[in-house]
Design an enzyme around this catalytic site. Sequence first.
Site, mmCIF file in Angstrom:
data_model
loop_
_atom_site.group_PDB
_atom_site.id
_atom_site.type_symbol
_atom_site.label_atom_id
_atom_site.label_comp_id
_atom_site.label_asym_id
_atom_site.label_seq_id
_atom_site.Cartn_x
_atom_site.Cartn_y
_atom_site.Cartn_z
ATOM 1 N N SER A 65 0.787 -1.237 0.000
ATOM 2 C CA SER A 65 0.000 0.000 0.000
ATOM 3 C C SER A 65 0.818 1.287 0.000
ATOM 4 C CB SER A 65 -0.941 0.024 1.199
ATOM 5 O OG SER A 65 -2.033 -0.810 0.918
ATOM 6 N N LYS A 68 0.250 3.355 -2.943
ATOM 7 C CA LYS A 68 -0.929 4.232 -3.062
ATOM 8 C C LYS A 68 -0.535 5.711 -3.093
ATOM 9 C CE LYS A 68 -3.979 0.713 -1.141
ATOM 10 N NZ LYS A 68 -4.475 0.004 0.011
ATOM 11 N N TYR A 192 -3.965 -2.853 -10.163
ATOM 12 C CA TYR A 192 -3.809 -2.600 -8.714
ATOM 13 C C TYR A 192 -2.883 -3.631 -8.061
ATOM 14 C CZ TYR A 192 -5.065 -2.445 -3.759
ATOM 15 O OH TYR A 192 -5.006 -2.392 -2.385
ATOM 16 N N TYR A 243 -4.472 3.549 7.986
ATOM 17 C CA TYR A 243 -5.809 2.945 8.163
ATOM 18 C C TYR A 243 -6.431 3.426 9.470
ATOM 19 C CZ TYR A 243 -3.720 0.220 4.496
ATOM 20 O OH TYR A 243 -3.090 -0.147 3.349
ATOM 21 N N VAL A 261 1.190 -3.641 3.844
ATOM 22 C CA VAL A 261 1.195 -4.933 4.539
ATOM 23 C C VAL A 261 2.460 -5.757 4.279
ATOM 24 C CG1 VAL A 261 -1.294 -5.248 4.869
ATOM 25 C CG2 VAL A 261 -0.215 -6.071 2.782
HETATM 26 N N1 GLU Z 1 -2.352 -5.406 -1.848
HETATM 27 C C1 GLU Z 1 -2.848 -5.259 -0.506
HETATM 28 C C2 GLU Z 1 -4.361 -5.427 -0.502
HETATM 29 O O1 GLU Z 1 -5.004 -4.873 -1.324
HETATM 30 C C3 GLU Z 1 -2.454 -3.917 0.036
HETATM 31 C C4 GLU Z 1 -2.902 -3.703 1.434
HETATM 32 C C5 GLU Z 1 -1.891 -2.955 2.263
HETATM 33 O O2 GLU Z 1 -0.709 -2.900 1.971
HETATM 34 O O3 GLU Z 1 -2.303 -2.411 3.291
HETATM 35 O O4 GLU Z 1 -4.902 -6.115 0.297
#
Ligand code: GLU
Length: 314
Positions: A65, A68, A192, A243, A261
């Site tokens: 993430s 992003k 994605y 988050y 993650v």
């Molecule tokens: N590719 C992961 C998902 O979509 C990213 C989530 C993350 O890094 O928090 O679940």
Amino acid sequence: MTPDLDAIVTDIIAAMAQEDDRGTVASYIPELAKVDPAQFGIAIATADGRLISGGDADIGFSIQSVSKVFALTLALGKVGDQLWDRVGREPSGNAFNSITQLEHEQGIPRNPFINAGAIVVTDINLGGHQPRVAIGEMLRFIRYLAGEDTIAINEAVAASETATGFRNMALANYMRAFNNVRHPVELVLGSYFHQCAIEMSCRQLALAGRYLMLDGGHPGGGRVVSPRRARRINALMLTCGHYDASGDFAFRVGIPGKSGVGGGILAIVPGRASIAVWSPGLNTSGNSQLGTLALEELARRTGWSVFSPPEEGD
Ligand code: GLU
């Protein structure tokens, strides 16, 4: 007073090696579950052009993430403030992959850093092209930011998430029903999952984040984004980058940060430093356990905080 970053990094690495509670490696993406939790790396790119790093700072990890941030930067370059018609700017207070909030909010995700928001951003970046075109653009952008041509996608991680990413498929389909995802869902998710599977080391990630410490400027000259846009991206990282633990991260660390993650965190001290930490074990909110601890200690030792008064000479 200029902090002695070499000494601080050495101390942090020693302290992290002593930590027993290293969190839990993400297992919902099977390929990530194979990563050795004993690793810890840190890299700090400073505004005066130094790079201080230590531990496993040269080992590549799945940025997940953290991508992003770069995807949002690209999408804002394409559609500007129109992006905010399709994605909100409020902290979610919910888990990164929450589905319930979307129903209340009519398919408009809370912010670009939860999964639903990032899927809309990916839809914008697709712009009518095939995923490979959008992914190629993203890779070129990150390589340009970091000044490193070797940054690549880990195809095994992308395939692993493609095979198991049912929740993200549900989110994307749900938003397609509200016409907030405009391309076919499999194309959006193909793009994605690949952007999440980009692999970088702490050193490369700290270098890639420099534009956000430099008010939007590229360290090699020219501009990546305007100062206003860089400040806004930093504001979103501070309020939404972790988050439902974003408030806690702001409280403990006090600088903008975005976690993934894979266990990486990119953190920005405007005007001073772009920092990347990585340790694969996650806390219960899905953020790197040691990465967060290390940033807390770094902020304490350096005095770096977006809430501190300017130092003389600033
Ligand atoms: N590719 C992961 C998902 O979509 C990213 C989530 C993350 O890094 O928090 O679940």
